[in-house]
Design a protein around this motif. Structure first.
Motif, PDB file in Angstrom:
ATOM      1  N   ALA A   1       0.826  -1.213   0.000  1.00  0.00           N
ATOM      2  CA  ALA A   1       0.000   0.000   0.000  1.00  0.00           C
ATOM      3  C   ALA A   1       0.857   1.258   0.000  1.00  0.00           C
ATOM      4  N   VAL A   2       2.153   1.111   0.218  1.00  0.00           N
ATOM      5  CA  VAL A   2       3.066   2.259   0.222  1.00  0.00           C
ATOM      6  C   VAL A   2       4.111   2.064  -0.866  1.00  0.00           C
ATOM      7  N   GLU A   3       4.757   3.148  -1.236  1.00  0.00           N
ATOM      8  CA  GLU A   3       5.714   3.118  -2.344  1.00  0.00           C
ATOM      9  C   GLU A   3       6.893   2.197  -2.052  1.00  0.00           C
ATOM     10  N   THR A   4       7.287   1.446  -3.062  1.00  0.00           N
ATOM     11  CA  THR A   4       8.462   0.577  -3.011  1.00  0.00           C
ATOM     12  C   THR A   4       9.258   0.795  -4.304  1.00  0.00           C
ATOM     13  N   PRO A   5      10.403   0.153  -4.456  1.00  0.00           N
ATOM     14  CA  PRO A   5      11.139   0.295  -5.721  1.00  0.00           C
ATOM     15  C   PRO A   5      10.502  -0.432  -6.903  1.00  0.00           C
ATOM     16  N   HIS A   6       9.427  -1.181  -6.661  1.00  0.00           N
ATOM     17  CA  HIS A   6       8.882  -2.065  -7.698  1.00  0.00           C
ATOM     18  C   HIS A   6       7.453  -1.644  -8.068  1.00  0.00           C
ATOM     19  N   ARG A   7       7.308  -1.111  -9.266  1.00  0.00           N
ATOM     20  CA  ARG A   7       6.011  -0.664  -9.761  1.00  0.00           C
ATOM     21  C   ARG A   7       5.476  -1.687 -10.758  1.00  0.00           C
ATOM     22  N   VAL A   8       4.207  -1.975 -10.679  1.00  0.00           N
ATOM     23  CA  VAL A   8       3.594  -2.980 -11.538  1.00  0.00           C
ATOM     24  C   VAL A   8       2.397  -2.369 -12.254  1.00  0.00           C
ATOM     25  N   ARG A   9       2.368  -2.513 -13.571  1.00  0.00           N
ATOM     26  CA  ARG A   9       1.205  -2.092 -14.357  1.00  0.00           C
ATOM     27  C   ARG A   9       0.491  -3.347 -14.829  1.00  0.00           C
ATOM     28  N   LEU A  10      -0.762  -3.487 -14.413  1.00  0.00           N
ATOM     29  CA  LEU A  10      -1.533  -4.675 -14.737  1.00  0.00           C
ATOM     30  C   LEU A  10      -2.166  -4.556 -16.119  1.00  0.00           C
ATOM     31  N   GLY A  11      -2.581  -5.686 -16.651  1.00  0.00           N
ATOM     32  CA  GLY A  11      -3.205  -5.698 -17.961  1.00  0.00           C
ATOM     33  C   GLY A  11      -4.497  -4.902 -18.025  1.00  0.00           C
ATOM     34  N   ASN A  12      -5.154  -4.710 -16.869  1.00  0.00           N
ATOM     35  CA  ASN A  12      -6.386  -3.920 -16.841  1.00  0.00           C
ATOM     36  C   ASN A  12      -6.125  -2.424 -16.716  1.00  0.00           C
ATOM     37  N   GLY A  13      -4.833  -2.026 -16.747  1.00  0.00           N
ATOM     38  CA  GLY A  13      -4.477  -0.614 -16.671  1.00  0.00           C
ATOM     39  C   GLY A  13      -4.184  -0.113 -15.269  1.00  0.00           C
ATOM     40  N   VAL A  14      -4.505  -0.888 -14.265  1.00  0.00           N
ATOM     41  CA  VAL A  14      -4.254  -0.495 -12.877  1.00  0.00           C
ATOM     42  C   VAL A  14      -2.758  -0.569 -12.585  1.00  0.00           C
ATOM     43  N   GLU A  15      -2.255   0.395 -11.807  1.00  0.00           N
ATOM     44  CA  GLU A  15      -0.876   0.381 -11.371  1.00  0.00           C
ATOM     45  C   GLU A  15      -0.822   0.226  -9.859  1.00  0.00           C
ATOM     46  N   ALA A  16       0.143  -0.545  -9.389  1.00  0.00           N
ATOM     47  CA  ALA A  16       0.267  -0.809  -7.959  1.00  0.00           C
ATOM     48  C   ALA A  16       1.733  -1.000  -7.614  1.00  0.00           C
ATOM     49  N   TRP A  17       2.038  -0.910  -6.324  1.00  0.00           N
ATOM     50  CA  TRP A  17       3.376  -1.191  -5.832  1.00  0.00           C
ATOM     51  C   TRP A  17       3.449  -2.655  -5.408  1.00  0.00           C
ATOM     52  N   SER A  18       4.622  -3.241  -5.612  1.00  0.00           N
ATOM     53  CA  SER A  18       4.840  -4.617  -5.170  1.00  0.00           C
ATOM     54  C   SER A  18       5.925  -4.626  -4.103  1.00  0.00           C
ATOM     55  N   MET A  19       5.877  -5.621  -3.210  1.00  0.00           N
ATOM     56  CA  MET A  19       6.781  -5.635  -2.077  1.00  0.00           C
ATOM     57  C   MET A  19       8.232  -5.891  -2.465  1.00  0.00           C
TER      58      MET A  19
END
Length: 254
Positions: free
Chosen positions: A126-144
Motif C-alpha cells: 500500500a506504500v511506495e516501493t522500488p517495484h512498480r507494476v502495471r496490470l493488464g487492466n491498466g491499474v498500477e500498484a506497488w509490489s513488495m
C-alpha cells in the motif's frame, strides 16, 4: 602405510555401484553439495513461503475469503481496501473484518500499520516501493519485492509489466509478461534472493533483500556490500518459477 591408497581417516565410502573406497566419489560429493544448496534455499525462502505452508490462507474462519478480497481490491484499484470494504466478506463467516485481518497479520499473510490498516498484502504494497507494476487492466500498484512482482501475472492470469531499478547502478530493469511469457530488459538481468538472519514477517526480514539487478556483476557487488544479508543470485527462469509457485495459487477458488 607406504603404497596404501589415499583415504580420509579410516572411513569407508560407497560409490554409485556400492563399492567401498577410502574417499568419496564425485557423485557422492555432488549429491552432498546439492543437499546443502537445497537446505540453504529453504532457509532463504522460508519467510517467502511461510516455512513451507505457502501464502494461500486457509478456508476456515473467513481467512481465505477476506484475504482474497484484499488481493482483488489491490488488483482492481491499486490500493488497499479499508476495513469497511471488507466487513461484508468477514460477516459471511460471522466475524468482523478487524478480527480476520489481525489473524491474517499474525500468520504473515499480510501486514497492518499502526492504525490496523492493510499496509502489505503480498505481493502488493500500500506504500511506495522500488517495484512498480502495471496490470493488464491498466491499474498500477506497488509490489513488495522482486519475487512478489514476478508472481502477479500468474496470480491474476493477465499481462503485467514490472518496472524497477538496479540498487547499485540505478539502471532500469523491466519485465513484461505477455500471455505468460516473460521478456526481460536488459537481457542479462537477474534477481538477488536474500533474507536477514532474524525472525519476523517477510516484510521485515527479506522484502528489501529481494531485488532486480541489471546483471550478475552488480548483484554480486550488492551482496559484497551487505555481508549481513545471506543470499544468492538467481537467474530469470528460477526467479519466475519461485514467484509463480508462491503466488500463482492465491486466488484459486479451491
Amino acid at each position: 602405510m607406504p603404497g596404501a591408497p589415499a583415504g580420509a581417516s579410516c572411513r569407508l565410502y560407497r560409490d554409485e555401484q556400492g563399492r567401498a573406497d577410502g574417499a568419496p566419489g564425485v557423485g557422492v560429493l555432488r549429491a552432498a553439495l546439492d543437499s546443502a544448496k537445497e537446505c540453504c534455499d529453504d532457509q532463504l525462502l522460508d519467510p517467502i513461503g511461510r516455512a513451507g505452508r505457502g501464502r494461500r490462507a486457509p478456508a476456515e474462519r473467513g481467512l481465505r475469503t477476506v484475504h482474497q478480497a484484499v488481493l482483488r481490491h489491490f488488483a482492481t484499484t491499486g490500493s488497499a481496501p479499508s476495513t469497511s470494504d471488507l466487513e461484508p466478506v468477514a460477516a459471511e463467516a460471522g466475524r468482523t473484518a478487524r478480527d480476520v485481518l489481525a489473524e491474517l497479520a499474525a500468520e504473515d499473510f499480510l501486514a497492518l500499520d499502526t492504525e490496523d490498516r492493510v499496509r502489505v498484502a503480498y505481493p502488493f504494497s500500500a506504500v511506495e516501493t522500488p517495484h512498480r507494476v502495471r496490470l493488464g487492466n491498466g491499474v498500477e500498484a506497488w509490489s513488495m519485492c522482486a519475487i512478489d512482482a514476478l508472481g502477479i501475472a500468474a496470480m491474476l492470469d493477465q499481462d503485467v509489466r514490472v518496472t524497477s531499478s538496479d540498487p547499485v547502478s540505478g539502471h532500469p530493469v523491466t519485465v513484461s509478461f505477455t500471455s505468460g511469457a516473460a521478456r526481460w530488459e536488459p537481457e542479462g538481468a537477474v534477481v538477488f534472493v536474500g533474507r536477514r538472519p532474524a525472525r519476523g514477517p517477510a516484510a521485515d526480514v527479506c522484502c528489501d533483500a529481494l531485488n532486480f539487478f541489471a546483471d550478475r556483476t552488480t548483484a554480486e557487488t550488492w551482496a559484497r556490500r551487505h555481508p549481513d544479508i545471506p543470499g544468492r543470485v538467481t537467474d530469470q527462469a528460477e526467479a519466475v518459477a519461485i514467484a509463480e509457485r508462491t503466488f500463482g495459487p492465491l486466488l484459486a477458488e479451491k
